[in-house]
Design a protein around this motif. Structure first.
Motif, PDB file in Angstrom:
ATOM      1  N   VAL A  33      23.460  85.714 -42.502  1.00  0.00           N
ATOM      2  CA  VAL A  33      24.216  86.670 -43.112  1.00  0.00           C
ATOM      3  C   VAL A  33      23.847  88.223 -43.069  1.00  0.00           C
ATOM      4  O   VAL A  33      24.282  89.227 -42.803  1.00  0.00           O
ATOM      5  CB  VAL A  33      24.886  86.372 -44.730  1.00  0.00           C
ATOM      6  CG1 VAL A  33      25.550  87.434 -45.378  1.00  0.00           C
ATOM      7  CG2 VAL A  33      25.713  85.085 -44.420  1.00  0.00           C
ATOM      8  N   VAL A  34      22.179  88.154 -43.425  1.00  0.00           N
ATOM      9  CA  VAL A  34      21.590  89.389 -43.401  1.00  0.00           C
ATOM     10  C   VAL A  34      21.382  90.036 -42.026  1.00  0.00           C
ATOM     11  O   VAL A  34      21.787  91.300 -41.717  1.00  0.00           O
ATOM     12  CB  VAL A  34      20.236  89.185 -43.945  1.00  0.00           C
ATOM     13  CG1 VAL A  34      19.359  90.559 -43.941  1.00  0.00           C
ATOM     14  CG2 VAL A  34      20.402  88.811 -45.524  1.00  0.00           C
ATOM     15  N   THR A  35      21.340  89.157 -40.939  1.00  0.00           N
ATOM     16  CA  THR A  35      21.150  89.800 -39.831  1.00  0.00           C
ATOM     17  C   THR A  35      22.469  90.479 -39.311  1.00  0.00           C
ATOM     18  O   THR A  35      22.450  91.289 -38.489  1.00  0.00           O
ATOM     19  CB  THR A  35      20.615  88.489 -38.719  1.00  0.00           C
ATOM     20  OG1 THR A  35      19.359  88.032 -39.131  1.00  0.00           O
ATOM     21  CG2 THR A  35      20.576  88.954 -37.338  1.00  0.00           C
ATOM     22  N   THR A  36      23.540  89.301 -39.517  1.00  0.00           N
ATOM     23  CA  THR A  36      25.072  89.919 -39.293  1.00  0.00           C
ATOM     24  C   THR A  36      25.320  91.299 -39.522  1.00  0.00           C
ATOM     25  O   THR A  36      25.983  92.141 -39.067  1.00  0.00           O
ATOM     26  CB  THR A  36      26.222  88.590 -39.229  1.00  0.00           C
ATOM     27  OG1 THR A  36      25.652  87.529 -38.692  1.00  0.00           O
ATOM     28  CG2 THR A  36      27.392  89.134 -38.778  1.00  0.00           C
ATOM     29  N   ALA A  37      25.070  91.181 -41.193  1.00  0.00           N
ATOM     30  CA  ALA A  37      25.420  92.484 -41.717  1.00  0.00           C
ATOM     31  C   ALA A  37      24.558  93.773 -41.083  1.00  0.00           C
ATOM     32  O   ALA A  37      25.193  94.850 -40.992  1.00  0.00           O
ATOM     33  CB  ALA A  37      25.152  92.343 -43.234  1.00  0.00           C
TER      34      ALA A  37
END
Length: 337
Positions: A33-37
């Motif tokens: 999630v952090v990488t995608t965001a």
């Protein structure tokens, strides 16, 4: 006589082990999630900055050549273009999360409404093209691997080498000449929604999707053939064959599953290529998709529409990559590690 002792069964996982597994899963999900965001924020800022920092003044383009500097300044204030770049970006992104992507400078139509009307066309073309690529490339790759070194293998490799160099719009022109102008069995262009007439929708989507799929199908076939040939030579495949397992079971349950990793990677890279390649395809077949909307907006410097379509395209690519990453983790055990 000594008593026969039954083998001990493994103890059921306790709460601590379950908690560790859940914690590890949560960390993986949080990392994704952090990488995608992060990727989304960087690409969305780049998308907005490209439009905001362009040399074209939207106010001057809207008002025309007779506009005075005072008129241009008033229009810039109305558009909010006289504010700092970061302030403009934060306001634009905040409205985008609520579904408000702004309004076209030239047509005064909300950008989100234009995208909602055009996006199903791109999703249909991309989805069908990906399906055709998987079916054609997967079948050809498996057939070539099972006949390694034979005539079929060499033929598939030669055809894939040729197809990978032919642009999709060239194939589209050939298909129009063959099936529309000569045989007259498929429409040369136009679009009918799926809910209106499913049969006519498929007839309109068939040629552009097939034309767009051939390059990706060639890459999938070559990669799957290479991975599968190497996998079929592994010791565990030879052992499974020696133990009497059927060739079909060895191929589907063991070899193919472990050879899918690089092929799914090709598919993950190919989906954005399908979206970008749909621009000339939509123009040739006269399809009212997001790609054609972006092209037309860029020709008249309609910045809000360009920014909105690029943002939706970025979000679509990220979602596709997340889905393919989940499939990769599901089918290839090494990806889970």
């Amino acid at each position: 006589m000594s008593a026969v002792v039954a083998p001990a069964r493994p103890a059921p996982a306790g709460p601590a082990a379950v908690s560790r597994r859940v914690s590890a899963w949560a960390r993986r999900v949080l990392r994704v999630v952090v990488t995608t965001a992060t990727v989304f924020l960087i690409t969305s800022f780049g998308t907005y900055a490209l439009g905001a920092l362009s040399k074209t003044n939207p106010a001057a383009a809207v008002l025309g050549e007779t506009a005075t500097p005072a008129d241009i300044a008033r229009m810039n204030h109305q558009f909010g273009l006289d504010r700092p770049l970061l302030t403009q970006y934060a306001s634009w992104l905040g409205h985008a999360f609520t579904g408000d992507l702004g309004t076209s400078y030239f047509t005064s139509i909300p950008v989100s409404a234009s995208i909602r009307q055009a996006l199903p066309v791109d999703l249909a073309i991309t989805g069908l093209a990906a399906l055709f690529a998987v079916l054609i490339g997967g079948t050809a790759g498996i057939a070539a691997a099972l006949n390694g070194g034979g005539r079929l293998d060499r033929s598939v490799t030669a055809v894939c080498s040729v197809l990978s160099t032919i642009p999709g719009f060239v194939v589209g022109i050939v298909l129009i000449v063959m099936f529309s102008a000569t045989l007259r069995i498929l429409p040369a262009g136009g679009y009918v929604s799926l809910t209106t007439d499913p049969v006519q929708w498929f007839r309109c989507m068939l040629m552009p999707s097939f034309a767009l799929s051939l390059t990706l199908a060639a890459h999938i076939a070559r990669q799957l053939r290479t991975s599968l040939v190497a996998t079929l030579r592994e010791n565990y495949i030879v052992g499974a064959t020696v133990r009497g397992l059927s060739r079909r079971r060895v191929l589907l349950r063991h070899a193919l599953r472990n050879a899918l990793g690089p092929t799914l990677g090709i598919l993950a890279v190919g989906v954005p290529a399908l979206l970008s390649g749909s621009v000339p395809t939509e123009r040739i077949f006269n399809l009212p998709g997001v790609a054609l909307l972006t092209l037309q907006s860029s020709e008249r410097h309609d910045v809000p529409v360009i920014q909105g379509t690029l943002l939706v395209t970025v979000a679509t690519v990220l979602v596709c990559n997340l889905v393919l990453g989940a499939l990769l983790a599901r089918f290839t055990p090494q990806a889970r590690r």
